[in-house]
Motif scaffolding. Sequence first.
Motif, PDB file in Angstrom:
ATOM      1  N   ASP A  75       1.214   5.115   2.382  1.00 55.93           N
ATOM      2  CA  ASP A  75       0.995   4.489   3.940  1.00 55.93           C
ATOM      3  C   ASP A  75       0.550   5.045   4.329  1.00 55.93           C
ATOM      4  O   ASP A  75       0.685   5.304   5.415  1.00 55.93           O
ATOM      5  CB  ASP A  75       2.214   3.145   4.281  1.00 55.93           C
TER       6      ASP A  75
ATOM      7  N   THR B  35      -5.899   0.167   9.962  1.00 59.08           N
ATOM      8  CA  THR B  35      -5.913  -1.095   8.944  1.00 59.08           C
ATOM      9  C   THR B  35      -6.460  -1.462   7.975  1.00 59.08           C
ATOM     10  O   THR B  35      -7.898  -1.355   8.157  1.00 59.08           O
ATOM     11  CB  THR B  35      -6.055  -2.723  10.339  1.00 59.08           C
ATOM     12  N   ILE B  36      -6.412  -1.552   6.549  1.00 58.73           N
ATOM     13  CA  ILE B  36      -6.790  -2.683   5.122  1.00 58.73           C
ATOM     14  C   ILE B  36      -7.249  -3.800   5.593  1.00 58.73           C
ATOM     15  O   ILE B  36      -6.244  -4.957   5.618  1.00 58.73           O
ATOM     16  CB  ILE B  36      -5.480  -2.141   4.463  1.00 58.73           C
TER      17      ILE B  36
ATOM     18  N   ARG C 219     -15.530   3.112   4.476  1.00 58.98           N
ATOM     19  CA  ARG C 219     -14.814   2.742   3.214  1.00 58.98           C
ATOM     20  C   ARG C 219     -14.611   3.490   2.307  1.00 58.98           C
ATOM     21  O   ARG C 219     -14.770   4.270   1.175  1.00 58.98           O
ATOM     22  CB  ARG C 219     -15.525   1.424   2.126  1.00 58.98           C
TER      23      ARG C 219
ATOM     24  N   LEU D  32     -11.492   4.726   1.275  1.00 60.49           N
ATOM     25  CA  LEU D  32     -10.163   4.687   0.084  1.00 60.49           C
ATOM     26  C   LEU D  32     -11.454   4.243  -0.865  1.00 60.49           C
ATOM     27  O   LEU D  32     -12.137   3.032  -0.669  1.00 60.49           O
ATOM     28  CB  LEU D  32      -9.506   3.557   0.591  1.00 60.49           C
TER      29      LEU D  32
ATOM     30  N   PHE E 198      -2.676   0.378  -4.155  1.00 60.95           N
ATOM     31  CA  PHE E 198      -2.870  -1.017  -3.536  1.00 60.95           C
ATOM     32  C   PHE E 198      -2.171  -2.481  -4.443  1.00 60.95           C
ATOM     33  O   PHE E 198      -2.538  -1.992  -5.388  1.00 60.95           O
ATOM     34  CB  PHE E 198      -4.630  -1.077  -2.576  1.00 60.95           C
TER      35      PHE E 198
ATOM     36  N   PHE F 280       0.724  -0.873  -0.189  1.00 54.71           N
ATOM     37  CA  PHE F 280       0.157   0.075   0.142  1.00 54.71           C
ATOM     38  C   PHE F 280       0.967   1.536  -0.394  1.00 54.71           C
ATOM     39  O   PHE F 280       1.747   1.055   1.348  1.00 54.71           O
ATOM     40  CB  PHE F 280      -1.183  -0.575   1.294  1.00 54.71           C
TER      41      PHE F 280
ATOM     42  N   PHE G 108     -10.956  -4.232  -0.953  1.00 55.40           N
ATOM     43  CA  PHE G 108     -10.417  -3.483   0.334  1.00 55.40           C
ATOM     44  C   PHE G 108     -11.696  -3.018   1.230  1.00 55.40           C
ATOM     45  O   PHE G 108     -12.310  -2.197   0.542  1.00 55.40           O
ATOM     46  CB  PHE G 108      -8.994  -2.944   0.477  1.00 55.40           C
ATOM     47  N   ASP G 109     -11.014  -2.903   2.868  1.00 60.00           N
ATOM     48  CA  ASP G 109     -11.636  -2.094   3.310  1.00 60.00           C
ATOM     49  C   ASP G 109     -10.776  -1.324   4.001  1.00 60.00           C
ATOM     50  O   ASP G 109      -9.579  -1.600   4.184  1.00 60.00           O
ATOM     51  CB  ASP G 109     -12.724  -2.531   4.499  1.00 60.00           C
ATOM     52  N   VAL G 110     -11.343  -0.460   5.374  1.00 59.07           N
ATOM     53  CA  VAL G 110     -10.634   0.452   6.257  1.00 59.07           C
ATOM     54  C   VAL G 110     -10.901  -0.104   7.742  1.00 59.07           C
ATOM     55  O   VAL G 110     -12.458   0.257   7.705  1.00 59.07           O
ATOM     56  CB  VAL G 110     -10.449   1.621   6.024  1.00 59.07           C
TER      57      VAL G 110
ATOM     58  N   ASP H  54      -6.553  -9.405   7.229  1.00 58.43           N
ATOM     59  CA  ASP H  54      -6.333  -8.063   8.030  1.00 58.43           C
ATOM     60  C   ASP H  54      -4.378  -7.498   7.431  1.00 58.43           C
ATOM     61  O   ASP H  54      -4.354  -8.261   8.473  1.00 58.43           O
ATOM     62  CB  ASP H  54      -7.037  -7.269   9.219  1.00 58.43           C
TER      63      ASP H  54
END
Length: 644
Positions: free
Chosen positions: A413, A498-499, A452, A454, A425, A410, A441-443, A515
């Motif tokens: 970062d 965290t992604i 979300r 990103l 990513f 990422f 992907f989520d946050v 994660d």
Amino acid sequence: MCSPTKYFIFVFIIIHLIFLKNEAQINVIRSVEYKQISSFEENMEISNMKMSSDGTKIIFATGGYTRKVYTINSDESGLKLIYDFTNTGFGPFVDINADGSKIIWCDYTGTGEIFISNSDGSSINKIVALLPNPDPNFADMKPEIPVSPRITADGNTVYFIHNHRDPKGTGVWKVYSDGSNLQQVFNFSNMAIELFGRNVNEFWTTSFNSGFDISANAEAILVGTPFFKIEESDFNNGDLVVYTNGSFYHLGEYAVGNQPFSTNKNGDQFLIFKREHNAELNSDEINVYFVPIVIGSPIKVISGLNIFGTSAMTQMSGDGSIAIVQADNGRLPITFVDRSTSSCFDLVSIDGISINALGGFRFSESSLPSINWNGNKFCFLAHSNPPQIWIGNINLDGSQRELNISEIQFTPDYVLIDGSTTAAFNAHITSAPNAIHTATFDVLKDGLIQFRALYSDWPYNGLLVDNGEFGDTQANDGFFCNNSIHADLPETPIGNYTIRLAAINSTLRQITSVDVEPFSIIDQPNSIEDEENQFSNFNLSQNYPNPFNPNTTIKYSVPSSVMLNSFQHLDNSEIPKQVRDDVAHVTLKVYDILGREIKTLVNVKQKPGNYEVEFNAANLPSGVYYYRLKTDEFNNTKTMILMK
């Protein structure tokens, strides 16, 4: 003898593999594997579901047009219709013993009868039809069972609550698996006198109607009674009572819900939803606690749950160290909570992949979670047409992933809180023998999905692609990329996030999520002093995209207070006073595989800050290249790959 072209390709592959092996990786914190185990041909209204403590078998019941009871193995084999009520209504209550050999179900909508059988449907026996009335002047009672009965771990005894207008009839009952020894364990009147000093014989009551659980062999019995709270005009709370060793123990208040508490195998740990007042916000909130019965203090694992998010389901692992919880109204999805670390994380919030790949349903709208005693396997129902039963395997160390997910990048970062930051990513994802269908992907923050924020440009919003487009350099190479991820987060707190990366294979029945360690949301420096405090170390980031064709971006950071030798050669009139002693002479150069210098990208004196430069390789052949950032106090080299 190899031709020069073949020799170059061979060397290129070897160096590429070395590069991938040595590349700095983002650490995988945990992973969860999901597998759909049901294959229904028609829609069913699944209303109850429970997994055996050893994780091998599931019992579930349907309601509505068809009231039936089924079992299925957790490896998706052995779907079996156990019992058909041949009428409509609410689905019956169900439970299953520890090794999955015995199952029970209860027709609570009419007669209140309890049935038991082997898990394959053999030896079906009705073990409860009528209850002896505590008043001999009246006839036997039909069972009125408000919550699911419980079967002991060995499958030999069934416990259940019976609600009755007479406090002497209302209480906990038990019966052996062969239908014998039907008797009352205790009644509401006994409990009220011993715990609260109240004689309730003059009242008609149906007190036990909000939660019920037992330990493995019923050494501890949990019941919830809102009766005395209602007398005080408190309709949101109840009193949680533990019956153990022939005595009652008032464990405290609980927030009324469908299953607002549970206990572990030994009956010495409990999980409770509690309604508490937050003085700072001047409002109530729901918090989730692990509570011991004798030794130790309560441990809060979820804070500030909206007051409308009352419990829908709770269940603990065998040792009571972890549990699975869910709240109503979508306020808390199926969530894993850990007593030892006082932490939690969402288990079914990978909505992007479920929406895009699996016909539109959302995992976060799933329900009926159940966890095994080891705490590493759970089942849940994904609402769709037809419904889908899924099994999840939790790997807390991030290992043993069914899909191979590696080389996650990422870059950069971080994102800026008051602006937009474009990032990339990249993840290597493979699945044998099936290809990967979709990745997304989520946050997260503190284990829970926060936003979300990103997102990428249309049409790959929130997705990673392997189609040779949109930042992906080569189609179908297993590297899923997105080179246009950006965020605008003016109201998001600064900190570490965290992604969560998720991928589903082409069967559309197997998902893996991981994660990975964090990226940051940082403040936008707006003064020299802010910049000096923002940057404390030199850093050279991996170029992105990588592999690339023909453009790639390289980012690096220059720290504050470097005190380099180049300082004494500066023309002071050209440098602001605040940074007069805080400047580095930076060079950034590109080299080929033989170490020959290809291009100088940077050769200037720079103050503290984040920098980026674009490298165009349109005139260079495909191959492996190196780029080196060098100052008097820092020297670092990274590898990049040009693929045309």
